[in-house]
Design an enzyme around this catalytic site. Structure first.
Site, short mmCIF file in Angstrom:
data_model
loop_
_atom_site.label_atom_id
_atom_site.label_comp_id
_atom_site.label_asym_id
_atom_site.label_seq_id
_atom_site.Cartn_x
_atom_site.Cartn_y
_atom_site.Cartn_z
N TYR A 58 0.86 -1.18 0.00
CA TYR A 58 0.00 0.00 0.00
C TYR A 58 0.89 1.23 0.00
O TYR A 58 1.86 1.31 0.76
CB TYR A 58 -0.89 0.01 1.24
CG TYR A 58 -1.77 1.23 1.37
CD1 TYR A 58 -2.83 1.45 0.49
CD2 TYR A 58 -1.56 2.16 2.38
CE1 TYR A 58 -3.64 2.56 0.61
CE2 TYR A 58 -2.37 3.28 2.51
CZ TYR A 58 -3.41 3.48 1.62
OH TYR A 58 -4.22 4.58 1.75
N ASP A 87 9.42 2.85 -0.21
CA ASP A 87 8.38 3.51 0.56
C ASP A 87 8.59 3.14 2.03
O ASP A 87 8.18 2.06 2.49
CB ASP A 87 7.00 3.07 0.07
CG ASP A 87 5.88 3.76 0.83
OD1 ASP A 87 6.18 4.53 1.78
OD2 ASP A 87 4.70 3.55 0.49
N LYS A 140 4.45 8.94 8.92
CA LYS A 140 4.24 8.32 10.24
C LYS A 140 5.23 8.83 11.30
O LYS A 140 5.02 9.92 11.81
CB LYS A 140 4.20 6.80 10.10
CG LYS A 140 3.06 6.40 9.15
CD LYS A 140 2.58 4.99 9.15
CE LYS A 140 1.27 4.89 8.37
NZ LYS A 140 1.29 4.04 7.22
C1 LIG Z 1 0.59 4.55 5.82
C2 LIG Z 1 1.32 4.33 4.57
C3 LIG Z 1 1.18 5.19 3.47
C4 LIG Z 1 0.16 6.29 3.44
O1 LIG Z 1 0.40 7.26 4.40
P1 LIG Z 1 -0.81 8.23 4.84
O2 LIG Z 1 -0.16 9.18 5.78
O3 LIG Z 1 -1.84 7.34 5.45
O4 LIG Z 1 -1.31 8.89 3.61
C5 LIG Z 1 1.99 4.99 2.38
N1 LIG Z 1 2.88 3.99 2.34
C6 LIG Z 1 3.03 3.13 3.37
C7 LIG Z 1 4.05 2.06 3.28
C8 LIG Z 1 2.25 3.26 4.51
O5 LIG Z 1 2.37 2.38 5.51
#
Ligand SMILES: *Cc1c(COP(=O)(O)O)cnc(C)c1O
Length: 432
Positions: A146, A241, A269
């Site tokens: 994701y 990511d 995060k």
């Molecule tokens: C949480 C997450 C996102 C999206 O971040 P948001 O702040 O919720 O938009 C993208 N990539 C990874 C790997 C994530 O865990």
């Protein structure tokens, strides 16, 4: 023992009148596990309290950011003192470069970093930048990874290289995902085939270097190296990511843990210390294409927000000065995860688990979980029963089999002991 739920139920009903599903992010609605989502009124350290006064040991940690625990005093103080000076100016503030310095110190390939307000914005922008830099159209993502909810990334399936991206959400025209190739994680043949088929057309490969969004799935030995090699060979940008893994699996993220350098890194995060922040960064040569220096446009009214920068700075600085935290939470997570798995085994409940440092998942399937196909074999009914029983016993796990759980520096031996005890009770209830 069922919990009191009246207040949370009342608040949920009220919210449902105005907010779709009563929630501002879908997984909070507990659709995957059933039961009533508690409305949280307070967090402190490893614990949460809901509107009915129930107390929980929390393993969500706001989905990753709260590595120091809830309401860590130094983070709260930093936010309060920043607030006294005003909450947003739409102009540069000194703290932005402080956070940039911390991020750059963590990721050796990052020479320049741009702050945004969410992980979604970070990945969306990094992909735009990769396309701008390579002047190519196609992107590769992996099933079960994701990367936020941008149109081109909401592609679930697509078995086989020939299948072009099929949107995984209503409202995304096929045309918007036609350049997205969704391949199976860990399948190097499929990736090589994609590079053969779309020669000199793939702008970037984006990957969660430890997957957290199909549950926790670590990379097999050699996998990330192979992805690095094939992208380098093809002049394709490799995007790690690290929105979830950055400052989580190590201070320098998965790229430090596995000693691999991507071309671009996305963050989120933890870097916001519990406030909304995302970031993308890389070498100056690529990042200088970003406006105002270059032709790749990206902007944000609240980007680099002073409260978020203050919370991020104090969090990252604390982690950098206390790197022993990573050993501590690794060890404690190991005890927790093994303890619950041993209880499952004793009760005859089929389970496998994955863990990297303080991120982990108990999968209700006996076979190893290495990709989306194996993850989806999990018994989600059994997970739902486990989840609800744990919640009734004061343990708050992510309300989905396919989300990683997190342990923070605030979790104690006592929390771990109580969680294992709750799991034993949950498994005792399980139908054989
Ligand atoms: C949480 C997450 C996102 C999206 O971040 P948001 O702040 O919720 O938009 C993208 N990539 C990874 C790997 C994530 O865990």
């Amino acid at each position: 023992m069922p919990r009191k739920l009246e207040q949370s139920r009342r608040l949920q009903k009220r919210a449902e009148q105005m907010i779709p599903g009563g929630v501002n992010s879908p997984v909070r609605a507990f659709r995957a596990v059933g039961g009533d989502p508690p409305f949280i009124v307070r967090g402190q350290g490893s614990h949460l309290w809901d509107a009915d006064g129930n107390q929980y040991i929390d393993y969500i940690g706001s989905w990753g950011p709260q590595i120091l625990g809830h309401a860590a005093p130094q983070v709260v103080d930093a936010i309060i003192s920043a607030t006294r000076n005003g909450t947003s100016f739409g102009a540069s503030t000194p703290t932005e470069a402080d956070l940039a310095e911390l991020v750059i110190s963590a990721f050796p390939h990052v020479q320049r970093v741009r702050f945004v307000s969410s992980g979604t914005e970070a990945t969306m922008s990094a992909i735009r930048l990769a396309r701008a830099y390579t002047q190519r159209k196609y992107i590769v993502k992996f099933e079960g990874c994701y990367h936020g909810h941008a149109d081109a990334l909401l592609v679930k399936a697509g078995s086989g290289v020939a299948t072009l991206g099929i949107p995984g959400s209503a409202g995304v025209p096929e045309e918007f995902t036609q350049y997205t190739l969704a391949l199976a994680y860990h399948n190097m043949d499929a990736l090589e085939e994609a590079f053969n088929k779309f020669k000199n057309q793939i702008a970037c490969v984006i990957v969660e270097p430890v997957v957290g969004n199909m549950g926790c799935v670590p990379p097999a030995p050699g996998y990330l190296e192979a992805v690095r090699a094939v992208t380098s060979r093809n002049g394709t940008i490799l995007i790690f990511d690290e929105v979830m893994t950055g400052f989580r699996v190590a201070f320098g993220g998965a790229q430090e843990l596995y000693a691999i350098r991507p071309d671009l890194t996305t963050m989120g995060k933890i870097i916001g210390g519990g406030l909304p922040v995302g970031a993308y960064g890389g070498p100056a040569e690529i990042m200088e294409l970003v406006a105002p220096l270059g032709p790749m446009y990206q902007a944000g009214t609240l980007s680099g927000n002073p409260l978020a920068m203050a919370a991020g700075c104090v969090t990252l600085r604390y982690l950098r000065e206390h790197k022993e935290i990573y050993d501590q939470i690794d060890k404690r997570s190991g005890e927790l995860v093994a303890g619950v798995a041993a209880a499952a085994k004793e009760a005859g409940v089929p389970m496998t688990y994955n863990r990297v440092g303080s991120m982990f998942t108990w999968f209700f399937t006996p076979a190893p979980v290495t990709d989306w196909t194996s993850a989806s074999k999990s018994d989600t009914e059994a997970f739902g029963r486990f989840f609800r029983s744990m919640l009734d016993n004061g343990v708050y796990l992510p309300p989905s089999q396919f989300e990683a759980a997190f342990l923070s520096a605030a979790h104690t031996e006592e929390d771990v002991r109580r969680t294992i005890a709750a799991a034993k009770q949950a498994f005792a209830l399980a139908p054989a």
